[in-house]
Design an enzyme around this catalytic site. Structure first.
Site, PDB file in Angstrom:
ATOM      1  N   ALA A   1       0.845  -1.192   0.000  1.00 33.97           N
ATOM      2  CA  ALA A   1       0.000   0.000   0.000  1.00 33.97           C
ATOM      3  C   ALA A   1       0.878   1.239   0.000  1.00 33.97           C
ATOM      4  O   ALA A   1       1.752   1.384   0.857  1.00 33.97           O
ATOM      5  CB  ALA A   1      -0.901   0.003   1.235  1.00 33.97           C
TER       6      ALA A   1
ATOM      7  N   CYS B   1     -10.623   2.806   9.625  1.00 29.78           N
ATOM      8  CA  CYS B   1     -10.175   2.700   8.241  1.00 29.78           C
ATOM      9  C   CYS B   1      -9.226   1.515   8.070  1.00 29.78           C
ATOM     10  O   CYS B   1      -9.343   0.739   7.107  1.00 29.78           O
ATOM     11  CB  CYS B   1      -9.488   3.989   7.802  1.00 29.78           C
ATOM     12  SG  CYS B   1      -8.849   3.944   6.103  1.00 29.78           S
TER      13      CYS B   1
ATOM     14  N   CYS C   1      -7.817  12.529   7.615  1.00 31.09           N
ATOM     15  CA  CYS C   1      -7.322  12.697   6.245  1.00 31.09           C
ATOM     16  C   CYS C   1      -8.270  13.476   5.357  1.00 31.09           C
ATOM     17  O   CYS C   1      -7.840  14.318   4.570  1.00 31.09           O
ATOM     18  CB  CYS C   1      -7.041  11.333   5.637  1.00 31.09           C
ATOM     19  SG  CYS C   1      -8.454  10.212   5.647  1.00 31.09           S
TER      20      CYS C   1
ATOM     21  N   MET D   1      -4.660   3.682  -2.679  1.00 31.80           N
ATOM     22  CA  MET D   1      -6.094   3.605  -2.373  1.00 31.80           C
ATOM     23  C   MET D   1      -6.693   5.008  -2.342  1.00 31.80           C
ATOM     24  O   MET D   1      -6.253   5.868  -1.582  1.00 31.80           O
ATOM     25  CB  MET D   1      -6.301   2.930  -1.018  1.00 31.80           C
ATOM     26  CG  MET D   1      -6.105   1.435  -1.038  1.00 31.80           C
ATOM     27  SD  MET D   1      -6.070   0.730   0.628  1.00 31.80           S
ATOM     28  CE  MET D   1      -4.315   0.819   0.992  1.00 31.80           C
TER      29      MET D   1
END
Length: 419
Positions: A12, A103, A224, A38
Site C-alpha cells: 500500500a 479505516c 485525512c 487507495m
C-alpha cells in the site's frame, strides 16, 4: 533466490516516505512488488482542497523509480459506508470517533487485502506502518486462509500459533495503536518492512535512493478527509446544527451557546464568545444539548480512572487465558497514539466488554475513542470506550458531602453491540 523472487507482495502506497521505503525494502529482498494507491475520498464531493491527486502522483512516481507496477483502486463507496457514516453516527451519539483505526480495520486490512490476494495474485500485503508481528517474512508466505469464526469468542483451540502484533522498534513512531482492531486473518498475511527501523533511518534510506519528492512532504496529521480545513465548518456540511448551551460545571450557570455538542470533545478548549478566559470541555449531555465546561485545563472534572468498553477485539488470544481464568488481568493502556502507557486492571464481563481501572486518573478520557491494551511489546487489542466512571471532581464533591447539581451525563453512555 529464484524461489524468493516468485513471492508476490502488494504494498500500500500513500505517497509518503514510509510506504515508499517499505516498497523499496521489499524490492531489495527480492520480492515481486506491486504498489497500490487507495483512493478513499471522492474529490467530486469536496468543497475544499483535497490532496488525493497529488498523493496518487507521488505514489506512481515512487513505483516508476523502483521499477515496479503501479495500481490505484477506489474505495470511495466502502469508505463512506464503513468509515465516514460510522464517524457521523458516533458524533451524533455524543462520542468522538477515531476514523484511522476504523479505516485500517475495514479498508486497508479487509478490502485492500482481499483485492491484493484475489485480483493481483499477491501472497502477502505490506504497509509502511511502524509495527512488527511474531512471524518472519517466510512464515507469512506459508499462511493458509482461516475462516472467521461466527461466535462471540474464537474457539480457543481453533486458531493455533496465533500471530501477535508487536510494537515497532521505534517506540516513538510505533503505530500498533492504529492497528489494534485488525483481524487475525489480515495479520497473518501482512509484512511490516519498517518494524525494526527508526524514522531517522527510513528518511536516510529515502535520501540515499533519491526519493526526494516524498522526503519533502509534510507528515500527515489529523483526519485525512478534512485536511487543513476548519473542523466545525466541515462537520456542519453533514450534520444539522443542534444549538445548545455552555454550562459551568461548578455552578451550573449558562456562560455561552454553541452550534452542536458533536463539535466538541473532552479536554478541548471551548471558544466562548465574549469570554477572554479559557474554558475546557469536561462533559456533555446530548439529551439537553448542554456542553459542560471548567475554568482550567487541569480541572479535576477532566480526570477519571474508570471506563467501560464495548466488546473487546482481541488480536491473538480471545480473550487472554489469564483474563478467562481470573476474570481480571493487569496490563497497560492508552487511548491516544503516543501517549505514555498507563498500568491498569481489566475486569471481564460476560458479554465480552471490560471495565478498565487505571492506576492513576487520566485527563480527558473520551467516549468513542479506543482503549488499546498492551503487555510488554505485544498489542493485545482494543475496545471502544462507551462509558466513564465519575470524575475526580464528582468524587471530591461526594467526599465533602456536597449535593451534586446534576448526574454526570458521561456515565449515561450505554454499552452497545460491537461493530
Amino acid at each position: 533466490m529464484l524461489g524468493v523472487a516468485r513471492r508476490r507482495v502488494a504494498c500500500a502506497l500513500s505517497g509518503g516516505v514510509d510506504s515508499a521505503v517499505a516498497a523499496l525494502l521489499l524490492r531489495q529482498r527480492g520480492y515481486e512488488v506491486t504498489g497500490v494507491f487507495m483512493r478513499n475520498w471522492d474529490t467530486v464531493d469536496e468543497k475544499g482542497i483535497c490532496s488525493a491527486d497529488k498523493d496518487c502522483e507521488d505514489a506512481s512516481r515512487v513505483c516508476q523509480m523502483l521499477d515496479i507496477p503501479f495500481h490505484q483502486v477506489s474505495y470511495v463507496k466502502e469508505y463512506w459506508n464503513d468509515v465516514f457514516s460510522y464517524l457521523l453516527n458516533e458524533y451524533e451519539l455524543g462520542r468522538t470517533p477515531n476514523p484511522d483505526i476504523v479505516c485500517n480495520k475495514y479498508i486497508k486490512f479487509n478490502h485492500f487485502l482481499h483485492y491484493a490476494v484475489n485480483n493481483l495474485g499477491a501472497d502477502a500485503v505490506a504497509t509502511g506502518h511502524y509495527a512488527r508481528t511474531s512471524l518472519e517474512d517466510e512464515e507469512v508466505f506459508q499462511q493458509k486462509h482461516i475462516e472467521k469464526p461466527q461466535g462471540l469468542f474464537r474457539n480457543r483451540f481453533e486458531v493455533r500459533n496465533a500471530v501477535k502484533l508487536l510494537q515497532g522498534a521505534d517506540h516513538v513512531k510505533d503505530q500498533t495503536f492504529f492497528l489494534s482492531q485488525i483481524s487475525q486473518e489480515a495479520l497473518r498475511r501482512t509484512i511490516f518492512p519498517l518494524g525494526e527501523l527508526t524514522k531517522g533511518f527510513v528518511r536516510k534510506m529515502a535520501a540515499e535512493h533519491r526519493l526526494h519528492h516524498v522526503l519533502q512532504r509534510k507528515e500527515s496529521m489529523g483526519i485525512c478527509f478534512i485536511g487543513e480545513r476548519n473542523f466545525e465548518k466541515f462537520i456542519l456540511e453533514y450534520l444539522e446544527p443542534r444549538p445548545g448551551n455552555f454550562v459551568s460545571i461548578e455552578d451550573d450557570k449558562v456562560i455561552g451557546t454553541h452550534q452542536g455538542w458533536f463539535l466538541y470533545t473532552f479536554g478541548q478548549r471551548a471558544r466562548i464568545g465574549g469570554l477572554r478566559e479559557a474554558w475546557f470541555v469536561v462533559d456533555k449531555n446530548i439529551a439537553s444539548g448542554d456542553v459542560f465546561v471548567a475554568p482550567s485545563t487541569d480541572h479535576p472534572a477532566l480526570y477519571r480512572d474508570v471506563l467501560r468498553t464495548n466488546r473487546v477485539h482481541w488480536i491473538a488470544e480471545e480473550p487472554p487465558a489469564e483474563l478467562i481464568q481470573d476474570k481480571m488481568m493487569d496490563c497497560h493502556f492508552r487511548f491516544q497514539h503516543q501517549m505514555a502507557l498507563v498500568p491498569c486492571t481489566l475486569t471481564l464481563n460476560q458479554d465480552g466488554t471490560v471495565w478498565v481501572t487505571l492506576v492513576k486518573p487520566i485527563r480527558a478520557l473520551t467516549p468513542g475513542q479506543f482503549a488499546v491494551f498492551y503487555k510488554g511489546d505485544e498489542c493485545l487489542g482494543s475496545g471502544k470506550i462507551l462509558r466513564l466512571g465519575p470524575s475526580m471532581y464528582t468524587l471530591q464533591q461526594n467526599k465533602n458531602g456536597e449535593k451534586l447539581a446534576r448526574d454526570e451525563p458521561a456515565r449515561e453512555f450505554k454499552a452497545e453491540p460491537s461493530t
